[in-house]
Design an enzyme around this catalytic site. Structure first.
Site, mmCIF file in Angstrom:
data_model
loop_
_atom_site.group_PDB
_atom_site.id
_atom_site.type_symbol
_atom_site.label_atom_id
_atom_site.label_comp_id
_atom_site.label_asym_id
_atom_site.label_seq_id
_atom_site.Cartn_x
_atom_site.Cartn_y
_atom_site.Cartn_z
ATOM 1 N N ASN A 144 0.072 5.548 1.919
ATOM 2 C CA ASN A 144 -0.700 4.307 1.927
ATOM 3 C C ASN A 144 -1.610 4.202 3.137
ATOM 4 O O ASN A 144 -2.656 3.558 3.081
ATOM 5 C CB ASN A 144 0.257 3.109 1.896
ATOM 6 C CG ASN A 144 -0.445 1.788 2.134
ATOM 7 O OD1 ASN A 144 -1.202 1.326 1.288
ATOM 8 N ND2 ASN A 144 -0.213 1.166 3.297
ATOM 9 N N ASP A 163 -5.419 1.503 6.666
ATOM 10 C CA ASP A 163 -5.158 1.496 5.233
ATOM 11 C C ASP A 163 -6.135 2.411 4.501
ATOM 12 O O ASP A 163 -7.344 2.190 4.511
ATOM 13 C CB ASP A 163 -5.284 0.070 4.697
ATOM 14 C CG ASP A 163 -4.647 -0.098 3.340
ATOM 15 O OD1 ASP A 163 -3.414 0.013 3.260
ATOM 16 O OD2 ASP A 163 -5.379 -0.338 2.361
ATOM 17 N N ASP A 183 6.471 5.581 -0.078
ATOM 18 C CA ASP A 183 6.598 4.548 0.942
ATOM 19 C C ASP A 183 5.506 3.495 0.747
ATOM 20 O O ASP A 183 4.358 3.819 0.444
ATOM 21 C CB ASP A 183 6.475 5.192 2.323
ATOM 22 C CG ASP A 183 6.573 4.187 3.447
ATOM 23 O OD1 ASP A 183 7.672 3.632 3.651
ATOM 24 O OD2 ASP A 183 5.541 3.940 4.116
ATOM 25 N N HIS A 211 1.693 -1.669 -1.632
ATOM 26 C CA HIS A 211 0.422 -1.832 -0.927
ATOM 27 C C HIS A 211 -0.662 -0.905 -1.466
ATOM 28 O O HIS A 211 -1.790 -0.914 -0.970
ATOM 29 C CB HIS A 211 0.631 -1.607 0.567
ATOM 30 C CG HIS A 211 1.571 -2.602 1.176
ATOM 31 N ND1 HIS A 211 1.184 -3.872 1.524
ATOM 32 C CD2 HIS A 211 2.903 -2.532 1.447
ATOM 33 C CE1 HIS A 211 2.218 -4.537 2.005
ATOM 34 N NE2 HIS A 211 3.281 -3.742 1.962
ATOM 35 N N GLU A 249 8.845 2.372 -3.242
ATOM 36 C CA GLU A 249 9.295 1.234 -2.444
ATOM 37 C C GLU A 249 8.475 0.011 -2.831
ATOM 38 O O GLU A 249 7.306 -0.098 -2.478
ATOM 39 C CB GLU A 249 9.140 1.512 -0.952
ATOM 40 C CG GLU A 249 9.669 0.370 -0.102
ATOM 41 C CD GLU A 249 9.234 0.443 1.357
ATOM 42 O OE1 GLU A 249 9.910 -0.194 2.193
ATOM 43 O OE2 GLU A 249 8.225 1.106 1.657
#
EC number: 3.2.1.1
Length: 605
Positions: A130, A189, A219, A223, A253
């Protein structure tokens, strides 16, 4: 406060102290099933070195039926000596090189994958895709493999245009766009909508697949926009033929909330079910487990849920039930392995004191020490529940039946005709005759021992007419299944083979996480002469050093089969001692160790 434990005996698996009320001289074994091919239990060997994982696959995980290891992120990461090399530095990628991390080299990683595959154990990589590094890491120096970087510039990989334009922290968690395009705690990001970024991430994951990796934990998946993640996963190769040659196993996740649900990602793979963690942890911490046959109802569909008691985040930031309450914690993990909901993930980690960012036991340069389950701060919790992995594998596909309760803290149930388990989350033993659907015969109790290569090292119980009588230890369990036959000695069942007479003395190794002031020492005292008969000055002094503090360790030989109580005390230069007895509790019946020895792990703040 001190820590005090009441022991019915030093170790049931070694000394035969779990008892059955059925006495036998001759007992026939049932027609036990062939070993199950189902191996889906994941163990998270958090922060373990690659070489240590390889050793564990060969000696423990493979023989006990674990299916996979979740390993910590293998890519090059930031190195933060000013922060004392925190665990979370590994979750800030600098590049996708595997050349060198705190856990070892690329060659070490490859050897681990191959060794674990030979042991029948898959490797699942914790994939951080991410984001890259965070604001606080800029200027900290090169990454673990020597690469230079700044927050939005990673030479040869990503430049400024490869990151999302919202270059600020997430502030409105009710805005899905912001959650998926702004920065999680200051981490750069990635613009995962970019085909170039998707290709780079897929190339990293495919390199791992080429090396034999069988799956990935994604992970911070929530997002990453679902469509972006789907585009990345669609680029992945098939896994090694030993694992069936299909697509890699994916679990994501996703901490669900009103903005983003787990169901938003289940079309891409499995998801981590955080509500399960809260439900099971509260139940066992509070001794309120009688209702748990229905655990998982209303949550993510079972075939898409990865379930856990704790993970590396919750044990720090949502510590409902952790290794600091070891008896109930181990009991909860055993229950998870006995219950049919979800794919279980067992935690195995290390202790820390006060500073929740603390990294694993390490050398002075921040690289991780080899795992030694009898030293440093390693907990090795998975070894305490290893016997239950075989139970989980043997009862796959069988539902829950014949459930019985006794108050709020006791629950037993059948898993069809393949297994039966009883759990006691109270501070007193539970004796009962249980009715099962098991074939008549003698069974190994895998909650208090293990069954490997045809050998049961725990107590055994006879089932006759579908019934057996057992005393379930306080804060303990009993579990029988059709793939683990037991044996009864001349004194009957309820003891390991040989009647528990193989050891005349047992080496008790104590490992206590205790924060002290300068000049203080730590000792263990107890109810028997070998532990000072409660006299602090006569107790067993524990030792620590700069590399292992705050873990204090020591060993003493004790007579086999003798019950005792113990606690820890702090010894001061200006006062004789300080410390007090805590409430009586039962320790785990099975911890790491072997032969005529037993390890005790405790924490005292």
């Amino acid at each position: 406060m001190g820590v005090r434990r009441s022991l019915a005996a030093l170790l049931a698996a070694l000394l035969g102290c779990a008892t059955s009320l059925v006495a036998l001289t001759v007992a026939a074994s049932p027609a036990h099933a062939a070993p199950s091919g189902n191996r889906d239990v994941i163990v998270h060997l958090f922060q373990w070195r690659w070489k240590s994982i390889a050793d564990e696959c060969r000696t423990t995980l493979g023989p006990h039926g674990f299916g996979a290891v979740q390993v910590s992120p293998p890519q090059e990461h930031v190195v933060l000596p000013a922060e004392d090399y925190p665990w979370w530095q590994d979750y800030q990628p600098v590049s996708y090189k595997l050349d060198q991390t705190r856990r070892g080299s690329r060659a070490d990683f490859i050897d681990m994958v191959n060794t674990c595959r030979e042991a029948g154990v898959k490797i699942y990589v914790d994939a951080v895709i991410n984001h890259m590094t965070g604001t606080g890491s800029a200027g900290a120096g090169p990454g673990s493999a020597g690469s230079s970087y700044s927050k939005y510039d990673y030479p040869g990989i990503y430049q400024s245009q490869d990151f999302n334009d919202c270059r600020r922290d997430i502030t409105n968690w009710n805005d899905k766009w912001e959650v998926q395009h702004c920065e999680l705690v200051g981490l750069a990001d990635l613009k995962t909508s970019s085909p170039y970024v998707q290709d780079r991430i897929a190339a990293y994951l495919n390199e791992l697949i080429d090396l034999g990796v069988a799956g990935f934990r994604i992970d911070a998946a929530k997002h990453i926009p679902e469509g972006d993640l789907q585009a990345i996963l669609s680029r992945l190769k098939n896994v090694h033929p030993a694992w069936g040659g299909g697509k890699p196993y994916i679990f994501q996740e996703v901490i669900a909330d009103s903005t983003i649900s787990t169901g938003s990602y289940t079309h891409l793979g499995s998801v981590t079910e955080f509500q399960y963690h809260r439900d099971i942890s509260h139940a066992f911490a509070n001794g309120n487990i009688a209702h748990l046959t229905g655990l998982g109802s209303g949550l993510t569909p079972s075939d898409k849920a990865v379930v856990f008691v704790v993970n590396h985040d919750t044990q720090r930031y949502e510590p409902i039930l952790t290794h600091t309450d070891r008896a109930r914690y181990d009991l909860a993990q055993k229950f998870m392995l006995a219950h049919p909901y979800g794919t279980p993930k067992v935690m195995s980690s290390y202790t820390w004191s006060g500073d929740d960012k603390a990294g694993p036991p390490m050398h002075s340069d921040g690289t991780t020490r080899p795992t030694d389950c009898s030293a440093d701060r390693w907990l090795c919790e998975h070894r305490a529940v290893a016997g239950m992995v075989g139970f989980h594998n043997a009862v796959a596909g069988q539902g829950i039946g014949s459930a019985v309760t006794d108050g709020n803290g006791r629950l037993a149930f059948a898993r069809g005709s393949a297994g039966y388990a009883a759990f006691n989350a109270t501070n007193t033993a539970w004796t009962r005759t249980f009715t099962t659907s098991l074939p008549d015969g003698v069974y190994c109790d895998v909650a208090n021992g293990t069954f490997v290569d045809g050998v049961c090292d725990g107590p055994s119980y006879q089932v006759s007419g579908g019934k057996f009588t057992a005393t379930v230890p306080a804060n303990g369990a009993v579990a029988l299944h059709v793939e683990a036959p037991g044996s009864c000695g001349p004194d009957g069942c309820g003891t390991p083979p040989g009647g528990g007479d193989d050891c005349t003395t047992v080496t008790a190794r104590f490992h206590a996480t205790v924060t002290t002031w300068y000049g203080q020492e730590v000792a263990v005292v107890g109810s028997i002469p070998e532990l000072g008969s409660w006299q602090p000055a006569q107790g067993v002094r524990l030792r620590t050093d700069s590399g292992t503090y705050p873990v204090w360790s020591g060993a003493v030989d004790l007579p086999a089969g003798v019950g005792f109580e113990y606690k820890y005390v702090k010894l001061n230069r200006t006062a004789p001692w300080s410390g007090s007895r805590a409430a009586t509790a039962s320790p785990p019946w099975m911890t790491s160790g072997g032969g005529c020895s037993q390890n005790f792990y405790d924490s005292w703040r």
